[in-house]
Motif scaffolding. Structure first.
Motif, mmCIF file in Angstrom:
data_model
loop_
_atom_site.group_PDB
_atom_site.id
_atom_site.type_symbol
_atom_site.label_atom_id
_atom_site.label_comp_id
_atom_site.label_asym_id
_atom_site.label_seq_id
_atom_site.Cartn_x
_atom_site.Cartn_y
_atom_site.Cartn_z
ATOM 1 N N ASN A 152 56.568 -52.873 -51.379
ATOM 2 C CA ASN A 152 56.685 -54.245 -51.871
ATOM 3 C C ASN A 152 55.255 -54.725 -52.162
ATOM 4 O O ASN A 152 54.611 -55.291 -51.301
ATOM 5 N N THR A 153 54.780 -54.491 -53.367
ATOM 6 C CA THR A 153 53.344 -54.597 -53.665
ATOM 7 C C THR A 153 52.819 -56.010 -53.847
ATOM 8 O O THR A 153 51.609 -56.215 -53.821
ATOM 9 N N THR A 154 53.694 -56.991 -54.070
ATOM 10 C CA THR A 154 53.239 -58.386 -54.157
ATOM 11 C C THR A 154 54.223 -59.274 -53.404
ATOM 12 O O THR A 154 55.415 -58.976 -53.333
ATOM 13 N N THR A 155 53.708 -60.346 -52.851
ATOM 14 C CA THR A 155 54.534 -61.343 -52.165
ATOM 15 C C THR A 155 54.019 -62.716 -52.564
ATOM 16 O O THR A 155 52.986 -62.845 -53.240
ATOM 17 N N TRP A 156 54.715 -63.740 -52.102
ATOM 18 C CA TRP A 156 54.266 -65.094 -52.389
ATOM 19 C C TRP A 156 52.842 -65.300 -51.880
ATOM 20 O O TRP A 156 52.000 -65.870 -52.569
ATOM 21 N N LEU A 157 52.559 -64.833 -50.677
ATOM 22 C CA LEU A 157 51.207 -64.992 -50.118
ATOM 23 C C LEU A 157 50.158 -64.262 -50.945
ATOM 24 O O LEU A 157 49.082 -64.790 -51.191
ATOM 25 N N SER A 158 50.464 -63.033 -51.364
ATOM 26 C CA SER A 158 49.461 -62.254 -52.102
ATOM 27 C C SER A 158 49.211 -62.818 -53.498
ATOM 28 O O SER A 158 48.140 -62.625 -54.058
ATOM 29 N N ILE A 159 50.184 -63.523 -54.038
ATOM 30 C CA ILE A 159 50.024 -64.109 -55.382
ATOM 31 C C ILE A 159 49.371 -65.488 -55.311
ATOM 32 O O ILE A 159 48.421 -65.775 -56.022
ATOM 33 N N TYR A 160 49.883 -66.363 -54.428
ATOM 34 C CA TYR A 160 49.435 -67.755 -54.409
ATOM 35 C C TYR A 160 48.390 -68.082 -53.345
ATOM 36 O O TYR A 160 47.683 -69.077 -53.470
ATOM 37 N N GLN A 161 48.310 -67.291 -52.304
ATOM 38 C CA GLN A 161 47.335 -67.544 -51.229
ATOM 39 C C GLN A 161 46.610 -66.249 -50.832
ATOM 40 O O GLN A 161 46.576 -65.881 -49.654
ATOM 41 N N PRO A 162 45.998 -65.552 -51.795
ATOM 42 C CA PRO A 162 45.372 -64.271 -51.467
ATOM 43 C C PRO A 162 44.197 -64.401 -50.492
ATOM 44 O O PRO A 162 43.990 -63.524 -49.654
ATOM 45 N N ASN A 163 43.429 -65.489 -50.583
ATOM 46 C CA ASN A 163 42.295 -65.664 -49.668
ATOM 47 C C ASN A 163 42.760 -65.879 -48.229
ATOM 48 O O ASN A 163 42.152 -65.372 -47.289
ATOM 49 N N LEU A 164 43.825 -66.640 -48.067
ATOM 50 C CA LEU A 164 44.400 -66.842 -46.743
ATOM 51 C C LEU A 164 44.869 -65.513 -46.161
ATOM 52 O O LEU A 164 44.585 -65.194 -45.003
ATOM 53 N N LEU A 165 45.566 -64.728 -46.974
ATOM 54 C CA LEU A 165 46.062 -63.437 -46.517
ATOM 55 C C LEU A 165 44.913 -62.498 -46.158
ATOM 56 O O LEU A 165 44.915 -61.864 -45.100
ATOM 57 N N PHE A 166 43.898 -62.425 -47.007
ATOM 58 C CA PHE A 166 42.754 -61.550 -46.752
ATOM 59 C C PHE A 166 42.019 -61.981 -45.481
ATOM 60 O O PHE A 166 41.677 -61.151 -44.636
ATOM 61 N N SER A 167 41.802 -63.276 -45.330
ATOM 62 C CA SER A 167 41.109 -63.784 -44.128
ATOM 63 C C SER A 167 41.893 -63.464 -42.855
ATOM 64 O O SER A 167 41.315 -63.076 -41.835
ATOM 65 N N ALA A 168 43.203 -63.648 -42.916
ATOM 66 C CA ALA A 168 44.033 -63.348 -41.746
ATOM 67 C C ALA A 168 44.004 -61.852 -41.432
ATOM 68 O O ALA A 168 43.974 -61.458 -40.268
ATOM 69 N N CYS A 169 43.991 -61.026 -42.466
ATOM 70 C CA CYS A 169 43.908 -59.574 -42.260
ATOM 71 C C CYS A 169 42.573 -59.201 -41.615
ATOM 72 O O CYS A 169 42.532 -58.364 -40.705
ATOM 73 N N ILE A 170 41.506 -59.816 -42.079
ATOM 74 C CA ILE A 170 40.183 -59.544 -41.493
ATOM 75 C C ILE A 170 40.200 -59.900 -40.004
ATOM 76 O O ILE A 170 39.707 -59.147 -39.167
ATOM 77 N N ARG A 171 40.755 -61.059 -39.692
ATOM 78 C CA ARG A 171 40.799 -61.486 -38.297
ATOM 79 C C ARG A 171 41.606 -60.511 -37.437
ATOM 80 O O ARG A 171 41.221 -60.178 -36.325
ATOM 81 N N LYS A 172 42.716 -60.029 -37.976
ATOM 82 C CA LYS A 172 43.561 -59.109 -37.227
ATOM 83 C C LYS A 172 42.942 -57.720 -37.115
ATOM 84 O O LYS A 172 43.205 -57.000 -36.163
ATOM 85 N N MET A 173 42.129 -57.328 -38.105
ATOM 86 C CA MET A 173 41.595 -55.975 -38.121
ATOM 87 C C MET A 173 40.138 -55.899 -37.710
ATOM 88 O O MET A 173 39.512 -54.849 -37.828
ATOM 89 N N ALA A 174 39.582 -56.988 -37.201
ATOM 90 C CA ALA A 174 38.182 -57.021 -36.820
ATOM 91 C C ALA A 174 37.840 -55.954 -35.776
ATOM 92 O O ALA A 174 36.746 -55.401 -35.765
ATOM 93 N N HIS A 175 38.800 -55.632 -34.937
ATOM 94 C CA HIS A 175 38.568 -54.609 -33.905
ATOM 95 C C HIS A 175 38.390 -53.205 -34.498
ATOM 96 O O HIS A 175 37.909 -52.308 -33.837
ATOM 97 N N CYS A 176 38.775 -53.024 -35.770
ATOM 98 C CA CYS A 176 38.657 -51.718 -36.418
ATOM 99 C C CYS A 176 37.305 -51.531 -37.112
ATOM 100 O O CYS A 176 37.030 -50.461 -37.648
ATOM 101 N N ASP A 177 36.505 -52.592 -37.148
ATOM 102 C CA ASP A 177 35.202 -52.541 -37.823
ATOM 103 C C ASP A 177 34.295 -51.510 -37.163
ATOM 104 O O ASP A 177 34.330 -51.322 -35.949
ATOM 105 N N LYS A 178 33.462 -50.837 -37.967
ATOM 106 C CA LYS A 178 32.535 -49.822 -37.444
ATOM 107 C C LYS A 178 31.564 -50.396 -36.426
ATOM 108 O O LYS A 178 31.195 -49.748 -35.478
#
Length: 183
Positions: free
Chosen positions: A156-182
């Motif tokens: 499912n390559t696009t959603t409402w969030l990815s189309i209309y709120q991509p910055n919100l989605l990206f920021s939330a992903c960064i916050r959730k994946m911060a523990h994976c940072d090198k």
């Protein structure tokens, strides 16, 4: 600017400076966790939907709509007026309109509550709606619900969030994946 799943995956890899297999395999869960956090904190019309519930005479428990995370309110039509049921705690409803083992107090349903019920046959917990008074006739009720936005995945390559709120989605992903940072 909208984001597809592939673009988000690439941006996350670029942000983390990590294209390793461990990081790449953690992306789907990170995206799902980010979307869940967004659905819990952002009041978004795209997460709302309505679901009909058929109230049956003599029955006071009903299945909660499958996709519902929460129910905002329940209404039904009685004659020419719309009746908004009031949410109360299940214990309060039981005191108001006793159910099991007692002569059922029947009438137009007035109160409702969510509760978790253990199905004795399967041992699974199900989400139920409890109403009081026990309906004396058939009513078609409508539940205004909040659910989760359909998730962004490789299928499912696009959603409402990815189309209309991509910055919100990206920021939330960064916050959730911060523990994976090198670092």
């Amino acid at each position: 600017m909208s984001l597809t799943y592939t673009q988000l995956e690439q941006k996350l890899q670029q942000w983390a400076e990590d294209a390793g297999s461990d990081f790449v395999t953690s992306i789907p869960q990170g995206v799902a966790d980010a979307e869940f956090d967004i659905s819990q904190t952002v009041d978004c019309d795209q997460m709302r939907f309505r679901s009909d519930i058929a109230f049956v005479a003599g029955t006071y428990t009903y299945d909660k709509p499958a996709a519902a995370v929460t129910i905002r309110f329940i209404t039904y039509v009685s004659g020419t007026s719309v009746v908004f049921m009031q949410q109360r705690r299940r214990e309060w409803i039981m005191d108001y309109a006793p159910q099991p083992g007692v002569t059922l107090q029947r009438g137009a349903p007035k109160y409702w509550d969510n509760y978790e019920a253990l199905a004795t046959s399967t041992g699974l917990v199900t989400s139920q709606i409890y109403v009081g008074k026990t309906p004396d006739a058939a009513y078609t009720a409508t539940a205004e619900c909040e659910g989760r936005i359909m998730g962004l995945t490789s299928a499912n390559t696009t959603t409402w969030l990815s189309i209309y709120q991509p910055n919100l989605l990206f920021s939330a992903c960064i916050r959730k994946m911060a523990h994976c940072d090198k670092d």
